[in-house]
Design a protein around this motif. Structure first.
Motif, PDB file in Angstrom:
ATOM      1  N   PRO A 164      20.022 -16.628 -77.039  1.00  0.00           N
ATOM      2  CA  PRO A 164      20.990 -15.653 -76.518  1.00  0.00           C
ATOM      3  C   PRO A 164      22.350 -15.771 -77.196  1.00  0.00           C
ATOM      4  CG  PRO A 164      19.777 -16.667 -74.725  1.00  0.00           C
ATOM      5  CD  PRO A 164      19.423 -17.438 -75.962  1.00  0.00           C
ATOM      6  N   GLY A 165      22.998 -14.609 -77.356  1.00  0.00           N
ATOM      7  CA  GLY A 165      24.328 -14.560 -77.944  1.00  0.00           C
ATOM      8  C   GLY A 165      24.336 -14.200 -79.412  1.00  0.00           C
ATOM      9  N   GLN A 166      23.188 -14.276 -80.074  1.00  0.00           N
ATOM     10  CA  GLN A 166      23.135 -13.894 -81.486  1.00  0.00           C
ATOM     11  C   GLN A 166      23.201 -12.377 -81.628  1.00  0.00           C
ATOM     12  OE1 GLN A 166      19.442 -15.786 -82.473  1.00  0.00           O
ATOM     13  NE2 GLN A 166      20.391 -17.777 -82.913  1.00  0.00           N
ATOM     14  N   ASP A 167      23.884 -11.922 -82.677  1.00  0.00           N
ATOM     15  CA  ASP A 167      23.983 -10.492 -82.939  1.00  0.00           C
ATOM     16  C   ASP A 167      22.749  -9.992 -83.686  1.00  0.00           C
ATOM     17  OD1 ASP A 167      26.433  -9.848 -81.753  1.00  0.00           O
ATOM     18  OD2 ASP A 167      27.570 -10.537 -83.491  1.00  0.00           O
ATOM     19  N   ILE A 241      16.364  -8.609 -75.868  1.00  0.00           N
ATOM     20  CA  ILE A 241      17.230  -8.000 -76.878  1.00  0.00           C
ATOM     21  C   ILE A 241      17.780  -6.720 -76.283  1.00  0.00           C
ATOM     22  CG2 ILE A 241      17.351  -6.924 -79.157  1.00  0.00           C
ATOM     23  CD1 ILE A 241      15.118  -8.801 -80.065  1.00  0.00           C
ATOM     24  N   LEU A 242      19.091  -6.560 -76.333  1.00  0.00           N
ATOM     25  CA  LEU A 242      19.737  -5.377 -75.778  1.00  0.00           C
ATOM     26  C   LEU A 242      20.479  -4.642 -76.884  1.00  0.00           C
ATOM     27  CD1 LEU A 242      20.283  -3.739 -73.218  1.00  0.00           C
ATOM     28  CD2 LEU A 242      22.341  -5.119 -72.856  1.00  0.00           C
ATOM     29  N   LEU A 243      20.086  -3.387 -77.104  1.00  0.00           N
ATOM     30  CA  LEU A 243      20.677  -2.566 -78.157  1.00  0.00           C
ATOM     31  C   LEU A 243      21.702  -1.599 -77.586  1.00  0.00           C
ATOM     32  CD1 LEU A 243      17.406  -1.608 -80.098  1.00  0.00           C
ATOM     33  CD2 LEU A 243      18.897  -3.582 -80.473  1.00  0.00           C
ATOM     34  N   GLU A 244      22.595  -1.133 -78.453  1.00  0.00           N
ATOM     35  CA  GLU A 244      23.569  -0.091 -78.110  1.00  0.00           C
ATOM     36  C   GLU A 244      23.149   1.188 -78.828  1.00  0.00           C
ATOM     37  OE1 GLU A 244      26.146  -0.138 -76.110  1.00  0.00           O
ATOM     38  OE2 GLU A 244      26.340  -2.276 -75.650  1.00  0.00           O
ATOM     39  N   GLU A 245      22.725   2.193 -78.076  1.00  0.00           N
ATOM     40  CA  GLU A 245      22.214   3.417 -78.686  1.00  0.00           C
ATOM     41  C   GLU A 245      23.211   4.046 -79.645  1.00  0.00           C
ATOM     42  OE1 GLU A 245      19.581   7.025 -77.024  1.00  0.00           O
ATOM     43  OE2 GLU A 245      21.577   6.896 -76.107  1.00  0.00           O
ATOM     44  N   THR A 246      24.472   4.062 -79.264  1.00  0.00           N
ATOM     45  CA  THR A 246      25.484   4.728 -80.091  1.00  0.00           C
ATOM     46  C   THR A 246      25.777   3.974 -81.381  1.00  0.00           C
ATOM     47  OG1 THR A 246      27.230   3.618 -78.825  1.00  0.00           O
ATOM     48  CG2 THR A 246      26.596   5.836 -78.114  1.00  0.00           C
ATOM     49  N   ALA A 247      25.324   2.710 -81.482  1.00  0.00           N
ATOM     50  CA  ALA A 247      25.584   1.913 -82.680  1.00  0.00           C
ATOM     51  C   ALA A 247      24.468   2.028 -83.707  1.00  0.00           C
ATOM     52  CB  ALA A 247      25.773   0.445 -82.296  1.00  0.00           C
ATOM     53  N   ILE A 248      23.331   2.592 -83.329  1.00  0.00           N
ATOM     54  CA  ILE A 248      22.159   2.622 -84.205  1.00  0.00           C
ATOM     55  C   ILE A 248      22.307   3.764 -85.213  1.00  0.00           C
ATOM     56  CG2 ILE A 248      19.666   2.943 -84.294  1.00  0.00           C
ATOM     57  CD1 ILE A 248      19.571   1.688 -81.478  1.00  0.00           C
ATOM     58  N   ILE A 275      16.263  -6.256 -90.628  1.00  0.00           N
ATOM     59  CA  ILE A 275      16.905  -6.673 -89.384  1.00  0.00           C
ATOM     60  C   ILE A 275      17.337  -8.123 -89.572  1.00  0.00           C
ATOM     61  CG2 ILE A 275      16.591  -7.087 -86.917  1.00  0.00           C
ATOM     62  CD1 ILE A 275      14.231  -5.052 -87.068  1.00  0.00           C
ATOM     63  N   VAL A 276      18.581  -8.426 -89.221  1.00  0.00           N
ATOM     64  CA  VAL A 276      19.106  -9.788 -89.340  1.00  0.00           C
ATOM     65  C   VAL A 276      19.619 -10.231 -87.976  1.00  0.00           C
ATOM     66  CG1 VAL A 276      20.686 -11.308 -90.579  1.00  0.00           C
ATOM     67  CG2 VAL A 276      19.861  -9.215 -91.686  1.00  0.00           C
ATOM     68  N   LEU A 277      19.112 -11.343 -87.470  1.00  0.00           N
ATOM     69  CA  LEU A 277      19.672 -11.970 -86.279  1.00  0.00           C
ATOM     70  C   LEU A 277      20.594 -13.088 -86.747  1.00  0.00           C
ATOM     71  CD1 LEU A 277      17.435 -10.308 -84.964  1.00  0.00           C
ATOM     72  CD2 LEU A 277      16.959 -12.251 -83.456  1.00  0.00           C
ATOM     73  N   VAL A 278      21.808 -13.114 -86.225  1.00  0.00           N
ATOM     74  CA  VAL A 278      22.819 -14.010 -86.782  1.00  0.00           C
ATOM     75  C   VAL A 278      23.740 -14.522 -85.680  1.00  0.00           C
ATOM     76  CG1 VAL A 278      24.347 -12.055 -87.296  1.00  0.00           C
ATOM     77  CG2 VAL A 278      24.593 -14.159 -88.598  1.00  0.00           C
ATOM     78  N   GLU A 279      24.198 -15.747 -85.817  1.00  0.00           N
ATOM     79  CA  GLU A 279      25.178 -16.301 -84.884  1.00  0.00           C
ATOM     80  C   GLU A 279      26.473 -15.494 -84.984  1.00  0.00           C
ATOM     81  OE1 GLU A 279      24.481 -18.501 -82.761  1.00  0.00           O
ATOM     82  OE2 GLU A 279      22.705 -19.526 -83.555  1.00  0.00           O
ATOM     83  N   LYS A 280      27.127 -15.299 -83.845  1.00  0.00           N
ATOM     84  CA  LYS A 280      28.326 -14.446 -83.817  1.00  0.00           C
ATOM     85  C   LYS A 280      29.394 -14.896 -84.810  1.00  0.00           C
ATOM     86  CE  LYS A 280      28.083 -12.287 -79.263  1.00  0.00           C
ATOM     87  NZ  LYS A 280      28.013 -10.923 -79.838  1.00  0.00           N
ATOM     88  N   ILE A 302      23.927  -3.691 -84.032  1.00  0.00           N
ATOM     89  CA  ILE A 302      23.359  -2.703 -83.109  1.00  0.00           C
ATOM     90  C   ILE A 302      23.008  -3.285 -81.746  1.00  0.00           C
ATOM     91  CG2 ILE A 302      22.436  -1.256 -84.959  1.00  0.00           C
ATOM     92  CD1 ILE A 302      19.661  -2.515 -84.348  1.00  0.00           C
ATOM     93  N   GLY A 303      23.237  -4.580 -81.564  1.00  0.00           N
ATOM     94  CA  GLY A 303      22.913  -5.181 -80.274  1.00  0.00           C
ATOM     95  C   GLY A 303      23.002  -6.690 -80.333  1.00  0.00           C
TER      96      GLY A 303
END
Length: 337
Positions: A164-167, A241-248, A275-280, A302-303
């Motif tokens: 949790p917390g990764q972008d 995983i929680l996405l932001e629709e307006t950011a996609i 797709i890249v999962l990365v520490e903030k 995007i989430g």
């Protein structure tokens, strides 16, 4: 798990039925610790050398489409599977199944395209095979490619490192490939030209891993699209995983086609996105590296990874609600292979 008693087209669409076919029929028989990772490539340790190995088959129709063809697709797809395994692609194999009557000029064009794509990706095609089958047995040409690459030192792409917390970052606009193939197949006249995003991403991924070797997860959202790829990650990790629709990011012309035909761009195939999962704390430098590359100009967050809902993907809608995103269910439309 009930996958039925006959293979359906939907079993090859990369969605829920594909997942059930692999986990219900193949994985139990081939079970081993390497396969259990269920990543885009297998991780091999051979006398202390870390390698990634992958294979894929290509049956796209039509064979030529705006921005690419089956040959370019075969090279880029395998190169990208190695790249998202955290490896530098080195060598490919190429297996051809040809239909009797295929025009030699068409084969020459496809092989030339493969050569150009391999040169751009910095890989060599070093072995292969050719089979010819009777007229009508296949649709012109099928290609299988396998690839091997060297895992970058200090890089460990693994579902076990997602937390949790990764972008969640995507490298650009969604759906270009699927709509380009569909428009060529059906002779559609679109509001604006649509070109496949088919491209080798190894260079961009190498730049990402050079500045942030601690990246926990990479994935290319091909069959089944972004939503299915993220669901696979969520299932593997047990994270939400929680996405932001307006950011996609979705191009207006792709959105227009989807609105007219009832497609969801989140499930459309891509062949040049990662797709890249990365520490903030690494997000900004990773974004900067991606945006400096021609294939990552429209990269964006995007989430984020969340603790809940465990093993699921949600999306905050433009009107403020939240809905759950499942894997692709049924046959992929538009079908791209």
């Amino acid at each position: 798990m009930n996958i039925g008693d006959r293979i359906l087209l939907a079993h090859g669409s990369g969605g829920k039925l594909s997942h059930e076919l692999v986990t219900g029929v193949m994985a139990p028989v081939f079970d081993n610790s390497i396969l259990a990772e269920m990543h885009d490539g297998a991780f091999l340790n051979i006398k202390g050398v870390q390698l990634a190995f992958t294979t894929d088959s290509y049956v796209v129709k039509p064979r030529f489409f705006p921005g690419g063809d089956i040959g370019k697709l075969a090279v880029c797809g395998t190169v990208n599977d190695l790249a998202v395994s955290g490896a530098e692609p080195l060598y490919l194999s190429a297996g051809f199944v040809l239909e009797e009557g295929l025009a030699l000029a068409e084969l020459e064009r496809i092989v030339a395209s493969m050569g150009l794509a391999a040169a751009e990706a910095g890989v060599q095609i070093v072995t292969g095979d050719t089979k010819v089958v009777e007229r009508g047995a296949i649709d012109g040409i099928y290609i299988n490619t396998a690839g091997i690459g060297a895992v970058f030192p200090g890089v460990h792409i693994s579902a076990g490192r997602v937390k949790p917390g990764q972008d969640v970052i995507v490298s650009g606009c969604l759906g270009d490939h699927a709509i380009a193939v569909m428009s060529e197949r059906h002779g559609l006249t679109l509001p604006a030209p649509v070109v496949s995003d088919c491209a080798p991403l190894a260079g961009m991924v190498k730049d990402i891993l050079k500045i942030a070797p601690q990246v926990p997860m990479l994935r290319d959202p091909t069959r089944g699209g972004l939503a299915t790829a993220l669901n696979e990650i969520a299932l593997q990790t047990g994270m939400g995983i929680l996405l932001e629709e307006t950011a996609i990011p979705v191009r207006p012309e792709i959105k227009a086609v989807c609105d007219i035909l009832g497609f969801d761009p989140l499930y459309l195939a891509n062949e040049g996105k990662v797709i890249v999962l990365v520490e903030k704390q690494d997000t900004e430098k990773v974004l900067a590296a991606m945006k400096s590359h021609p294939y990552g100009l429209h990269s964006c967050v995007i989430g984020a990874v969340t603790a809940r809902p465990a093993g699921q993907v949600g999306i905050k809608t433009a009107i403020g609600g939240t809905r759950m995103l499942d894997m692709l269910t049924g046959e992929q439309l538009p079908r791209i292979c």
